[in-house]
Design a protein around this motif. Structure first.
Motif, PDB file in Angstrom:
ATOM      1  N   HIS A 247       0.808  -1.226   0.000  1.00 25.73           N
ATOM      2  CA  HIS A 247       0.000   0.000   0.000  1.00 25.73           C
ATOM      3  C   HIS A 247       0.839   1.273   0.000  1.00 25.73           C
ATOM      4  N   ASP A 248       2.022   1.248   0.626  1.00 28.33           N
ATOM      5  CA  ASP A 248       2.843   2.461   0.738  1.00 28.33           C
ATOM      6  C   ASP A 248       4.023   2.460  -0.221  1.00 28.33           C
ATOM      7  N   LYS A 251       6.031   5.385  -1.506  1.00 25.18           N
ATOM      8  CA  LYS A 251       6.944   6.152  -0.665  1.00 25.18           C
ATOM      9  C   LYS A 251       8.407   5.970  -1.057  1.00 25.18           C
ATOM     10  N   HIS A 276       2.624   9.921  -2.423  1.00 25.96           N
ATOM     11  CA  HIS A 276       2.894   8.487  -2.450  1.00 25.96           C
ATOM     12  C   HIS A 276       1.684   7.663  -2.865  1.00 25.96           C
ATOM     13  N   HIS A 301      -5.953   4.629   0.097  1.00 22.88           N
ATOM     14  CA  HIS A 301      -5.808   4.301   1.515  1.00 22.88           C
ATOM     15  C   HIS A 301      -5.709   5.486   2.476  1.00 22.88           C
ATOM     16  N   HIS A 302      -5.621   6.707   1.949  1.00 18.85           N
ATOM     17  CA  HIS A 302      -5.683   7.868   2.853  1.00 18.85           C
ATOM     18  C   HIS A 302      -6.956   8.684   2.628  1.00 18.85           C
TER      19      HIS A 302
HETATM   20 FE   LIG Z   1       0.258   5.683   3.212  1.00 20.18          FE
END
Ligand SMILES: [Fe+2]
Ligand SMILES: [Fe+2]
Length: 454
Positions: A247-248, A251, A276, A301-302
């Motif tokens: 998910h990240d 980044k 990201h 997801h944010h």
């Molecule tokens: Fe995130």
């Protein structure tokens, strides 16, 4: 020797061809009949040599009789392994005695002749197909075969190092390799189904110098556990796990100074950090064999239930179920590293999430999650609204916030000679709750072993 391995490879290719044919045409179509003949000939020839032949499918690798057959093959076998994975099949064993009809039954089952919810092995049983077994592979060196905290720790450690490799690869400009990612998810899924408690306990570890990679693993574990508790199909559970793991990934483009900055980010830094989600979606969209869910979750997801997060200006978007699940896991794990929650108590983190719950998280999923992580698990010390302290003896099956507690310390902190049992879910005649749990208490503060109070 060489001949033998060629025969094994031929067996797999012929089985794959027969299954592909049978999924396109009727079982008595000449194309299928020819392919079936080929498979049957190969299988019966190999079965004359030994009592059984086992075809294993681990990730993208196909294994016949424990000799690793590395089949870099293009679309034909890729589709075959994917099909097996979707049906949660890791191993097919053909035994001496298998007839032409049995082998045909296997091909039909794999080609999708069976109704959707029936497992292949159940279908074979009802069709009286014999001498063919469908099952799971015991992978050598896979510590997830054991249970207990030591075994879980092994799984957890190797998961974190695979996560690190994935990250470094992506950072070096290559696309993340789906094969090790899938293997990792496989390992975690097994461990979650075998010994969820131990693995979940590890996600609470505070001493982390590899935050990024432990975060990837923790979010995957917490997502898989939720997916399982929602009774999702195994193949979907694994897709949830993969999406959570990655998910990240966007980044990798966030500058390290921003990523590791201990203080609050400036507006400019935060704007860079926000990228990201878009970067991650674009990386995952380009990664072969990533489930379609993965870029969606990276992007969403944010966002939050009420779209109060980022990317901004997204209206009218129905969030994916996987996003809702991953978001809960993500925030819960992120709170682990925050100063204010350094006790690492699940209850403190859950409480922080509940405080902002309305509009942020899906309420039902959050409640189920709290149930899963055990807000006040049996054996934990808790402070009551009466200022008394006790040990949780039972969790309430439906309400994780209202356990049964054995009160052991008075409101003044004295150890009671006579302990008292209260059910915090019970109301008095006015309909109020006389007892409520306020928070978890660190047992070292009271210098007591809560287990001795049970
Ligand atoms: Fe995130
Ligand atoms: Fe995250």
């Amino acid at each position: 020797m060489r001949r033998e391995s060629e025969q094994r490879e031929q067996l797999v290719r012929r089985l794959a061809a027969a299954v592909r044919g049978a999924s396109l045409y009727a079982i008595d179509h000449p194309v299928v009949v020819r392919a079936l003949d080929g498979f049957t000939t190969s299988a019966l020839a190999l079965l004359q040599r030994g009592p059984k032949v086992t075809i294993g499918c681990i990730g993208d690798d196909l294994v016949v009789d424990d000799t690793k057959l590395l089949l870099k093959t293009g679309a034909s076998l890729g589709g075959f392994t994917r099909g097996l994975r979707d049906q949660d099949i890791e191993k097919i064993t053909l035994e001496t005695g298998a007839t032409e009809a049995d082998l045909k039954g296997l091909v039909e089952a794999l080609a999708g002749a069976k109704p959707g919810l029936v497992s292949v092995s159940d279908w074979l049983r009802t069709r009286a197909v014999r001498h063919i077994a469908i099952g799971k592979v015991a992978i050598e060196d896979d510590p997830s075969d054991n249970t207990g905290i030591a075994a879980a720790l092994k799984v957890y450690r190797s998961a974190t190092s695979i996560a690190e490799q994935l990250w470094q690869m992506a950072k070096a400009g290559e696309l993340p390799d789906p094969a090790p990612a899938r293997k990792l998810i496989e390992m975690l899924t097994r461990m979650v189904s075998r010994d969820r408690t131990s693995l979940m306990a590890l996600t609470a570890l505070k001493k982390q110098d590899t935050y990024t990679f432990t975060h990837m693993v923790n979010v995957a574990v917490l997502t898989i556990a939720q997916a399982r508790s929602l009774n999702l199909a195994p193949s979907l559970t694994r897709e949830f796990g993969l999406a959570a793991l990655m998910h990240d990934i966007g980044k990798i483009h966030t500058p390290t100074e921003i990523l590791n900055k201990p203080d609050k980010l400036t507006k400019e830094e935060f704007d860079i950090m926000k990228r990201h989600v878009v970067d991650g979606a674009s990386i995952l969209r380009r990664t072969p064999e990533m489930p379609a869910l993965a870029p969606v979750v990276a992007f969403e997801h944010h966002l939050r239930l009420d779209r109060s997060g980022y990317p901004e200006n997204i209206v009218d978007r129905e969030l994916n179920l996987c996003t809702l699940v991953v978001t809960i896991a993500d925030v819960f794990d992120a709170l682990r590293s925050k100063r204010a929650y350094r006790e690492g108590l699940a209850s403190a983190r859950v409480r922080a999430m509940m405080a902002e719950a309305s509009g942020t998280y899906h309420p039902t999923l959050l409640r189920r999650f709290i149930n899963l992580v055990g807000m006040f698990p049996a054996g934990s010390l808790v402070l009551l609204n009466t200022d008394e302290v006790g040990v949780v003896t039972h969790e309430h099956p439906a309400d994780p916030l209202r356990p049964q507690v054995r009160i052991a310390f008075s409101a003044h902190g004295e150890r009671l000679e006579q302990t008292r049992l209260v059910n915090t879910w019970e109301r008095n005649e006015r309909g109020d709750y006389p007892y409520a749990v306020v928070e978890s208490v660190d047992p070292s503060m009271l210098q007591v072993d809560p287990l001795s109070l049970l």
